[in-house]
Scaffold this motif. Structure first.
Motif, PDB file in Angstrom:
ATOM      1  N   ILE A  86       0.852  -1.193   0.000  1.00  0.00           N
ATOM      2  CA  ILE A  86       0.000   0.000   0.000  1.00  0.00           C
ATOM      3  C   ILE A  86       0.885   1.240   0.000  1.00  0.00           C
ATOM      4  O   ILE A  86       1.828   1.341   0.793  1.00  0.00           O
ATOM      5  N   LEU A 133      -3.317   0.564  -3.966  1.00  0.00           N
ATOM      6  CA  LEU A 133      -2.811  -0.809  -3.993  1.00  0.00           C
ATOM      7  C   LEU A 133      -1.666  -0.918  -4.993  1.00  0.00           C
ATOM      8  O   LEU A 133      -1.747  -0.412  -6.110  1.00  0.00           O
ATOM      9  N   THR A 186     -10.341  -5.695  -1.836  1.00  0.00           N
ATOM     10  CA  THR A 186     -11.285  -5.288  -0.794  1.00  0.00           C
ATOM     11  C   THR A 186     -10.504  -4.653   0.344  1.00  0.00           C
ATOM     12  O   THR A 186      -9.535  -5.235   0.839  1.00  0.00           O
ATOM     13  N   TRP A 187     -10.938  -3.452   0.762  1.00  0.00           N
ATOM     14  CA  TRP A 187     -10.269  -2.713   1.829  1.00  0.00           C
ATOM     15  C   TRP A 187     -11.070  -2.840   3.120  1.00  0.00           C
ATOM     16  O   TRP A 187     -12.297  -2.747   3.115  1.00  0.00           O
ATOM     17  N   THR A 188     -10.358  -3.023   4.215  1.00  0.00           N
ATOM     18  CA  THR A 188     -10.987  -3.011   5.534  1.00  0.00           C
ATOM     19  C   THR A 188     -10.201  -2.075   6.444  1.00  0.00           C
ATOM     20  O   THR A 188      -9.016  -1.821   6.229  1.00  0.00           O
ATOM     21  N   THR A 241     -14.026   1.272   4.667  1.00  0.00           N
ATOM     22  CA  THR A 241     -13.959   0.089   3.809  1.00  0.00           C
ATOM     23  C   THR A 241     -14.271   0.480   2.369  1.00  0.00           C
ATOM     24  O   THR A 241     -14.804   1.563   2.099  1.00  0.00           O
ATOM     25  N   LEU A 285      -8.370   3.899  -2.229  1.00  0.00           N
ATOM     26  CA  LEU A 285      -9.331   4.199  -1.166  1.00  0.00           C
ATOM     27  C   LEU A 285      -8.998   5.572  -0.599  1.00  0.00           C
ATOM     28  O   LEU A 285      -7.905   5.777  -0.057  1.00  0.00           O
ATOM     29  N   TYR A 291      -5.247   0.032   7.938  1.00  0.00           N
ATOM     30  CA  TYR A 291      -5.995  -0.306   6.725  1.00  0.00           C
ATOM     31  C   TYR A 291      -5.375  -1.543   6.077  1.00  0.00           C
ATOM     32  O   TYR A 291      -4.153  -1.620   5.915  1.00  0.00           O
ATOM     33  N   THR A 292      -6.225  -2.480   5.721  1.00  0.00           N
ATOM     34  CA  THR A 292      -5.773  -3.732   5.107  1.00  0.00           C
ATOM     35  C   THR A 292      -6.445  -3.907   3.756  1.00  0.00           C
ATOM     36  O   THR A 292      -7.646  -3.634   3.607  1.00  0.00           O
ATOM     37  N   VAL A 293      -5.671  -4.352   2.781  1.00  0.00           N
ATOM     38  CA  VAL A 293      -6.232  -4.672   1.471  1.00  0.00           C
ATOM     39  C   VAL A 293      -5.945  -6.140   1.171  1.00  0.00           C
ATOM     40  O   VAL A 293      -4.833  -6.629   1.365  1.00  0.00           O
ATOM     41  N   THR A 322      -1.095  -4.535   4.982  1.00  0.00           N
ATOM     42  CA  THR A 322      -1.682  -3.631   5.981  1.00  0.00           C
ATOM     43  C   THR A 322      -0.778  -2.416   6.146  1.00  0.00           C
ATOM     44  O   THR A 322       0.450  -2.543   6.134  1.00  0.00           O
TER      45      THR A 322
END
Length: 228
Positions: free
Chosen positions: A116, A136, A156-158, A162, A168, A176-178, A210
């Protein structure tokens, strides 16, 4: 016994001499075992003959003919897809007739590591309101995967916010995790002249990433003035 040996020898000769008809393309992952199982139905085959990249495998006489293999990309070039050619031929049990030779293509896709990045490379911001964009990144050529193999990532981002997609926009600190998987384009999204696979075994190809975004840089104090 002599008849069986003669049939096998003849089968090998014809299979190697024949011009194979093109069949399906399958996508698999670097270093992941996969199986191809002939759908024999009610047919009775005395022998099932596979070749891999022109090399004959031991003849299968178990009337099942399952092909099991793990393909590994070269360690010095493991981020670029590779292709292998399989041919399949069978000898009928009663008549000893030999089938046409069918050629299948195996595309070995690389495993992907995500990372990221942020706008301007900043991951800590001054106290107060801020905004930035997370993007990404992948260690493979995503454009080439799409143009040649109809493969894209489905990110998908969390985190505190999100979302889906390659970027994002955020304005809140946190972790933040992708995560993503390979996805095969279909319908009107298909790239012209790119390969369309008949089936795939590509789950688990992508390792996520992350990143911690902070918002705690102290604001400088405005100095007081002295009048002279």
């Amino acid at each position: 016994m002599k008849k069986i040996i003669t049939s096998l020898c003849l089968g090998f000769m014809l299979i190697f001499a024949a011009m194979p008809s093109k069949a399906a393309t399958y996508y698999v992952l670097d270093g992941q075992e996969f199986n191809l199982l002939p759908q024999v139905g009610t047919n009775l085959f005395s022998s099932i003959i596979w070749t891999v990249d022109g090399v004959a495998l031991p003849v299968l006489t178990d009337k099942i003919g399952k092909f099991t293999r793990t393909f590994n990309l070269p360690t010095n070039n493991n981020l670029v897809p590779a292709t292998h050619t399989l041919t399949l031929g069978v000898i009928e049990e009663l008549s000893t007739c030999i089938s046409e030779v069918v050629e299948h293509t195996i595309v070995v896709l690389p495993k992907v590591q995500l990372s990221i990045t942020t706008t301007g490379g900043k991951d800590n911001f001054c106290v107060g309101a801020f905004s930035t964009e997370l993007t990404l990144q992948a260690n493979v050529d995503l454009a080439a995967l799409k143009s040649s193999f109809n493969i894209v990532l489905s990110p998908t981002w969390t985190g505190p916010k999100t979302g889906n997609g390659n970027t994002l926009a955020i304005n809140t600190a946190g972790d933040y995790t992708v995560n993503a998987e390979y996805s095969v384009l279909t319908g009107t999204d298909v790239v012209t002249n790119a390969i369309i696979p008949a089936a795939t075994k590509i789950l688990g190809a992508v390792s996520g990433a992350t990143k911690t975004i902070s918002n705690n840089l102290a604001l400088p104090s405005v100095p007081s003035l002295v009048l002279n």
